[in-house]
Each structure stands twice: as C-alpha cells, then as structure tokens.
Design an enzyme around this catalytic site. Sequence first.
Site, PDB file in Angstrom:
ATOM      1  N   ASN A 171      14.225  80.085-101.898  1.00 15.28           N
ATOM      2  CA  ASN A 171      15.033  81.175-102.431  1.00 15.28           C
ATOM      3  C   ASN A 171      14.194  82.399-102.782  1.00 15.28           C
ATOM      4  OD1 ASN A 171      18.043  80.518-102.746  1.00 15.28           O
ATOM      5  ND2 ASN A 171      17.058  78.617-103.391  1.00 15.28           N
ATOM      6  N   HIS A 212      -9.144  80.667-108.687  1.00 15.14           N
ATOM      7  CA  HIS A 212     -10.527  81.113-108.813  1.00 15.14           C
ATOM      8  C   HIS A 212     -11.321  80.114-109.637  1.00 15.14           C
ATOM      9  CE1 HIS A 212     -10.357  85.072-106.957  1.00 15.14           C
ATOM     10  NE2 HIS A 212      -9.168  85.242-107.510  1.00 15.14           N
ATOM     11  N   LYS A 233       6.099  66.985-117.560  1.00 11.68           N
ATOM     12  CA  LYS A 233       6.033  65.547-117.819  1.00 11.68           C
ATOM     13  C   LYS A 233       7.334  64.897-117.387  1.00 11.68           C
ATOM     14  CE  LYS A 233       2.922  66.056-121.792  1.00 11.68           C
ATOM     15  NZ  LYS A 233       2.732  65.790-123.242  1.00 11.68           N
ATOM     16  N   ARG A 266      12.773  61.551-117.063  1.00 10.15           N
ATOM     17  CA  ARG A 266      13.590  60.416-116.637  1.00 10.15           C
ATOM     18  C   ARG A 266      13.422  60.244-115.139  1.00 10.15           C
ATOM     19  NH1 ARG A 266      18.563  61.485-114.212  1.00 10.15           N
ATOM     20  NH2 ARG A 266      19.225  63.678-114.176  1.00 10.15           N
TER      21      ARG A 266
END
Length: 210
Positions: free
Chosen positions: A99, A129, A198, A201
Amino acid sequence: MKRLLYGFYGGAADGSAAAMRLTASARGAWARFRALAALRSRVDRGWSAVPSTTRFDGPVGASRGCRLRLGEHVRFGRGVWLETGDAGRITIGRHVRLNAGTFVVSHAAVTIGDDVLIGEYVSIRDGNHGVADPAAAGPMRLQPIDAEPVTIGDGAWIGRGATVLRGVTIGKEAVVAGNAVVTKDVPEGAVVAGVPAKVVRFRDGFGAEG
C-alpha cells in the site's frame, strides 16, 4: 414526435456515457502502461522481472539499477519506493499488495512471499549504518552498511506504519500490528505488537493455541 425526440436524445446520451466510460478506461490503461514502463526502465534488466500483470495505484519509485523480481499480480500503492544497494535484491511473490508510501530497501536480500498484505507507510530494510567509534571510523554517513536478509512468509499481514528491521524472518500467515517495530523473528501465525514487537497471541491453528 415526443417519443421520436426522446429516442434520439436518449440514445445520444447513452452513446455519450459509453464514450466517456471508454475514454476513462483508455486513460486508465495508458496510466498503467506508463507506470509499468517507468518501473521497468529503472530496474537491473539482467536480473529483474516485472510482469505485465503488475498493477499501480499511482507513481512508484525505484533506485537506478534496482534488482527487483516480482511474481504475477503484484499491486503497488501510490508512492511506494524500492531500492537496492551493494549486493541487495528484492523478491516479491504472487498476489502481493504493497500500500501507499511503503519503503523496501535492500543491501542483502528482502524476500516477500505470496499473498502478503503490506499496509500504508511500512518500512522494510535489511540494513542500517554501523555504529563503530566515530573517532576511528569517521562520521555516521561514512559508516558501512550492516545488512542481514529479511524474509516475510506467505500470507503474512504487516499493519500500517510498521517497521521491519534487518535479519528478521516473519513466519507464514503472521500478523504485525500497526506501528510495531519488528527486531526479532516472528513465528508462523503469531500476532505481534509493540516497540519492540512481541507476541500477543497466535491465530487459530498456530503455535500455543494450535
């Protein structure tokens, strides 16, 4: 007489509308052809492949000599940017949607599988870098790029504004929430969110819930 006039003007109006639709269709086809030709003119012709089924919602930019291979029916949003440097290459599978405003930059390899959906303003970069001692290596702009390949598995969904960093593998059918920053591998079917991202679920049929 009224019926005759109505038939004449009604037929003329229908013909005019059909002509306008045909003209709009021709303009759309010409715009797609121009976008396709523009992208093909930028890529490394010895390595790259840009099929005629590639679709464009607006202008797409690419670095000169970009090493780019596309599967069939890839669709680009307006303002997508594709760039390769050093030995970088970008490979995108079939039926992928990138998109508006998405950046894909490679100095090693970025591989995007089939049926992947990428939201607006996503950043996918396989390098950054180096951060060596400036006193020894000079200013940041002169530091060498530290690059590791990025892989996004089939059917994954990367939400709006997310960032995918070097060395990351995102598993098949995983979901990355909007504005997440992915710094580590994402398991298949996982839903990740946050900075750094993280697992929150798993989708049905995957991981701990499978």
